[in-house]
Design a protein around this motif. Structure first.
Motif, PDB file in Angstrom:
ATOM      1  N   ARG A 143       2.830 -21.803   9.682  1.00 49.85           N
ATOM      2  CA  ARG A 143       1.698 -20.895   9.458  1.00 49.85           C
ATOM      3  C   ARG A 143       0.713 -20.973  10.616  1.00 49.85           C
ATOM      4  NH1 ARG A 143       0.624 -22.620   4.807  1.00 49.85           N
ATOM      5  NH2 ARG A 143      -0.999 -24.130   5.329  1.00 49.85           N
ATOM      6  N   GLU A 144       0.388 -22.193  11.012  1.00 49.40           N
ATOM      7  CA  GLU A 144      -0.573 -22.353  12.103  1.00 49.40           C
ATOM      8  C   GLU A 144      -0.010 -21.821  13.424  1.00 49.40           C
ATOM      9  OE1 GLU A 144      -1.496 -26.481  12.098  1.00 49.40           O
ATOM     10  OE2 GLU A 144      -2.750 -26.371  10.291  1.00 49.40           O
ATOM     11  N   GLY A 145       1.260 -22.117  13.683  1.00 43.32           N
ATOM     12  CA  GLY A 145       1.854 -21.672  14.941  1.00 43.32           C
ATOM     13  C   GLY A 145       1.985 -20.166  15.020  1.00 43.32           C
ATOM     14  N   ILE A 146       2.498 -19.552  13.941  1.00 40.20           N
ATOM     15  CA  ILE A 146       2.689 -18.103  13.940  1.00 40.20           C
ATOM     16  C   ILE A 146       1.346 -17.376  13.980  1.00 40.20           C
ATOM     17  CG2 ILE A 146       3.561 -16.152  12.587  1.00 40.20           C
ATOM     18  CD1 ILE A 146       5.705 -17.825  13.974  1.00 40.20           C
ATOM     19  N   THR A 147       0.358 -17.915  13.267  1.00 41.52           N
ATOM     20  CA  THR A 147      -0.973 -17.288  13.268  1.00 41.52           C
ATOM     21  C   THR A 147      -1.558 -17.283  14.672  1.00 41.52           C
ATOM     22  OG1 THR A 147      -1.434 -17.871  10.967  1.00 41.52           O
ATOM     23  CG2 THR A 147      -3.335 -17.433  12.391  1.00 41.52           C
ATOM     24  N   LYS A 148      -1.481 -18.424  15.329  1.00 42.19           N
ATOM     25  CA  LYS A 148      -2.095 -18.544  16.658  1.00 42.19           C
ATOM     26  C   LYS A 148      -1.362 -17.729  17.711  1.00 42.19           C
ATOM     27  CE  LYS A 148      -3.465 -21.962  20.132  1.00 42.19           C
ATOM     28  NZ  LYS A 148      -3.514 -23.402  20.487  1.00 42.19           N
ATOM     29  N   MET A 149      -0.032 -17.748  17.662  1.00 44.07           N
ATOM     30  CA  MET A 149       0.741 -17.156  18.756  1.00 44.07           C
ATOM     31  C   MET A 149       1.128 -15.696  18.545  1.00 44.07           C
ATOM     32  SD  MET A 149       3.204 -20.307  20.011  1.00 44.07           S
ATOM     33  CE  MET A 149       3.605 -20.972  18.397  1.00 44.07           C
ATOM     34  N   ILE A 150       1.133 -15.227  17.289  1.00 47.49           N
ATOM     35  CA  ILE A 150       1.539 -13.845  17.041  1.00 47.49           C
ATOM     36  C   ILE A 150       0.477 -13.050  16.290  1.00 47.49           C
ATOM     37  CG2 ILE A 150       3.233 -12.324  15.932  1.00 47.49           C
ATOM     38  CD1 ILE A 150       5.344 -14.418  16.396  1.00 47.49           C
ATOM     39  N   LEU A 151       0.061 -13.541  15.123  1.00 45.46           N
ATOM     40  CA  LEU A 151      -0.834 -12.743  14.277  1.00 45.46           C
ATOM     41  C   LEU A 151      -2.188 -12.482  14.929  1.00 45.46           C
ATOM     42  CD1 LEU A 151      -0.111 -14.179  10.695  1.00 45.46           C
ATOM     43  CD2 LEU A 151       1.043 -12.342  11.948  1.00 45.46           C
ATOM     44  N   GLU A 152      -2.784 -13.502  15.518  1.00 44.72           N
ATOM     45  CA  GLU A 152      -4.101 -13.318  16.130  1.00 44.72           C
ATOM     46  C   GLU A 152      -4.072 -12.355  17.320  1.00 44.72           C
ATOM     47  OE1 GLU A 152      -5.820 -17.116  16.941  1.00 44.72           O
ATOM     48  OE2 GLU A 152      -6.245 -17.532  14.822  1.00 44.72           O
ATOM     49  N   PRO A 153      -3.133 -12.509  18.259  1.00 47.59           N
ATOM     50  CA  PRO A 153      -3.106 -11.548  19.378  1.00 47.59           C
ATOM     51  C   PRO A 153      -2.901 -10.108  18.932  1.00 47.59           C
ATOM     52  CG  PRO A 153      -1.788 -13.474  19.907  1.00 47.59           C
ATOM     53  CD  PRO A 153      -2.161 -13.599  18.462  1.00 47.59           C
ATOM     54  N   VAL A 154      -2.023  -9.891  17.936  1.00 51.93           N
ATOM     55  CA  VAL A 154      -1.795  -8.533  17.458  1.00 51.93           C
ATOM     56  C   VAL A 154      -3.023  -8.011  16.731  1.00 51.93           C
ATOM     57  CG1 VAL A 154      -0.379  -7.070  15.962  1.00 51.93           C
ATOM     58  CG2 VAL A 154       0.708  -8.866  17.330  1.00 51.93           C
ATOM     59  N   SER A 155      -3.693  -8.869  15.955  1.00 53.11           N
ATOM     60  CA  SER A 155      -4.901  -8.463  15.226  1.00 53.11           C
ATOM     61  C   SER A 155      -5.991  -8.003  16.177  1.00 53.11           C
ATOM     62  CB  SER A 155      -5.416  -9.624  14.367  1.00 53.11           C
ATOM     63  OG  SER A 155      -4.477 -10.002  13.384  1.00 53.11           O
ATOM     64  N   GLN A 156      -6.101  -8.676  17.305  1.00 47.77           N
ATOM     65  CA  GLN A 156      -7.184  -8.378  18.247  1.00 47.77           C
ATOM     66  C   GLN A 156      -7.101  -6.977  18.831  1.00 47.77           C
ATOM     67  OE1 GLN A 156      -7.026 -11.609  21.061  1.00 47.77           O
ATOM     68  NE2 GLN A 156      -7.721 -13.135  19.573  1.00 47.77           N
ATOM     69  N   VAL A 157      -5.899  -6.433  18.949  1.00 44.71           N
ATOM     70  CA  VAL A 157      -5.777  -5.114  19.565  1.00 44.71           C
ATOM     71  C   VAL A 157      -6.084  -3.982  18.582  1.00 44.71           C
ATOM     72  CG1 VAL A 157      -4.023  -5.988  21.133  1.00 44.71           C
ATOM     73  CG2 VAL A 157      -3.318  -4.772  19.065  1.00 44.71           C
ATOM     74  N   LEU A 158      -6.151  -4.293  17.291  1.00 49.40           N
ATOM     75  CA  LEU A 158      -6.407  -3.236  16.308  1.00 49.40           C
ATOM     76  C   LEU A 158      -7.866  -2.801  16.311  1.00 49.40           C
ATOM     77  CD1 LEU A 158      -4.245  -4.358  13.244  1.00 49.40           C
ATOM     78  CD2 LEU A 158      -3.634  -2.859  15.162  1.00 49.40           C
ATOM     79  N   GLY A 159      -8.754  -3.738  16.581  1.00 49.37           N
ATOM     80  CA  GLY A 159     -10.172  -3.398  16.687  1.00 49.37           C
ATOM     81  C   GLY A 159     -10.814  -2.943  15.383  1.00 49.37           C
ATOM     82  N   VAL A 160     -10.352  -3.480  14.239  1.00 49.26           N
ATOM     83  CA  VAL A 160     -10.954  -3.144  12.941  1.00 49.26           C
ATOM     84  C   VAL A 160     -11.315  -4.443  12.223  1.00 49.26           C
ATOM     85  CG1 VAL A 160      -9.779  -0.926  12.712  1.00 49.26           C
ATOM     86  CG2 VAL A 160      -8.650  -3.004  11.895  1.00 49.26           C
ATOM     87  N   PRO A 161     -12.319  -4.390  11.321  1.00 52.39           N
ATOM     88  CA  PRO A 161     -12.784  -5.619  10.668  1.00 52.39           C
ATOM     89  C   PRO A 161     -11.701  -6.341   9.860  1.00 52.39           C
ATOM     90  CG  PRO A 161     -14.380  -3.848  10.374  1.00 52.39           C
ATOM     91  CD  PRO A 161     -13.155  -3.228  10.957  1.00 52.39           C
ATOM     92  N   ASP A 162     -10.799  -5.598   9.243  1.00 52.02           N
ATOM     93  CA  ASP A 162      -9.773  -6.229   8.408  1.00 52.02           C
ATOM     94  C   ASP A 162      -8.423  -6.327   9.129  1.00 52.02           C
ATOM     95  OD1 ASP A 162      -9.236  -3.540   8.458  1.00 52.02           O
ATOM     96  OD2 ASP A 162      -8.730  -3.386   6.323  1.00 52.02           O
ATOM     97  N   ALA A 163      -8.466  -6.474  10.434  1.00 51.12           N
ATOM     98  CA  ALA A 163      -7.243  -6.484  11.235  1.00 51.12           C
ATOM     99  C   ALA A 163      -6.289  -7.594  10.810  1.00 51.12           C
ATOM    100  CB  ALA A 163      -7.591  -6.623  12.716  1.00 51.12           C
ATOM    101  N   LYS A 164      -6.819  -8.792  10.556  1.00 51.96           N
ATOM    102  CA  LYS A 164      -5.939  -9.904  10.204  1.00 51.96           C
ATOM    103  C   LYS A 164      -5.253  -9.656   8.867  1.00 51.96           C
ATOM    104  CE  LYS A 164      -6.985 -13.944  11.599  1.00 51.96           C
ATOM    105  NZ  LYS A 164      -7.586 -15.281  11.839  1.00 51.96           N
ATOM    106  N   LEU A 165      -5.970  -9.042   7.920  1.00 54.98           N
ATOM    107  CA  LEU A 165      -5.356  -8.696   6.638  1.00 54.98           C
ATOM    108  C   LEU A 165      -4.218  -7.698   6.849  1.00 54.98           C
ATOM    109  CD1 LEU A 165      -5.165  -8.657   3.559  1.00 54.98           C
ATOM    110  CD2 LEU A 165      -6.994  -6.930   3.546  1.00 54.98           C
ATOM    111  N   ARG A 166      -4.458  -6.699   7.689  1.00 57.32           N
ATOM    112  CA  ARG A 166      -3.429  -5.690   7.941  1.00 57.32           C
ATOM    113  C   ARG A 166      -2.173  -6.308   8.560  1.00 57.32           C
ATOM    114  NH1 ARG A 166      -6.034   0.039   9.585  1.00 57.32           N
ATOM    115  NH2 ARG A 166      -8.052  -0.154   8.559  1.00 57.32           N
TER     116      ARG A 166
END
Length: 210
Positions: A143-166
């Motif tokens: 969970r920690e590895g995937i969040t840091k290396m994949i989920l967070e970078p992808v979330s950042q490009v969405l530019g919306v408040p609930d990006a991580k949820l999406r």
């Protein structure tokens, strides 16, 4: 030395192993570590993390359990190395982000399925999936590895408040797809060609992104 039947001096048996080593158990050698990793990978894939033991891995690799501990200090360490993903998660994130924004959903699905489609990738991913649900520690590490290396970078490009949820909801879609296709092997999803799956799944992923 002993006398032979012909009167000559018989040489010691060159094929006899020196010492008191147990027959059938291989000592450490150039490929021993690789054999241990192969055995571990297969065991984790078949049984999951909790049901796999160092002794069982040693038996499959044809070595003593002590030799497994010589190369790997714990089952966790062995799992982390044996289950190394076929693609670096950082490269996965880079591939997802490399391209037009309106094709992001298709790239996510295409890259995810690409990881699973090779024989080696599928074996490792199945082992990881099964082990995550049987070990809290492995789940935390993944969970920690995937969040840091994949989920967070992808979330950042969405530019919306609930990006991580999406992005996390996208993960639920893809994990569900992997379970149905590669673990449960439910038809016709299990035998549908990848291009068709990408076409069918992409609109659902795009809904989360938009």
């Amino acid at each position: 030395m002993t006398r032979s039947a012909s009167g000559g001096t018989a040489k010691p048996d060159a094929g006899r192993p020196a010492g008191n080593g147990r027959p059938g158990r291989r000592p450490g050698g150039p490929d021993t570590r690789g054999e241990i990793l192969r055995a571990a990978r297969e065991s984790f894939a078949d049984k999951g993390f909790a049901a796999t033991s160092i002794r069982a891995i040693a038996r499959e690799a044809g070595v003593d359990a002590a030799l497994v501990h010589h190369y790997f200090d714990s089952k966790d360490s062995l799992f982390i190395e044996a289950m190394a993903l076929p693609i670096d998660p950082r490269q996965v994130a880079a591939g997802i982000l490399d391209g037009p924004r309106d094709e992001l959903g298709r790239r996510i699905v295409t890259i995810f399925l690409g990881v699973w489609e090779s024989d080696e990738g599928q074996q490792r991913m199945k082992a990881m999936l099964r082990s995550v649900v049987t070990s809290d520690e492995v789940a935390r590490l993944m969970r920690e590895g995937i969040t840091k290396m994949i989920l967070e970078p992808v979330s950042q490009v969405l530019g919306v408040p609930d990006a991580k949820l999406r992005v996390t909801l996208i993960a639920t879609q893809l994990i569900g797809l992997a379970l149905v296709r590669y673990v449960v092997e439910l038809e016709p999803v299990a035998s549908t060609d990848v291009a068709t799956l990408v076409d069918r799944i992409t609109p659902a992923i795009e809904q989360y992104l938009s």
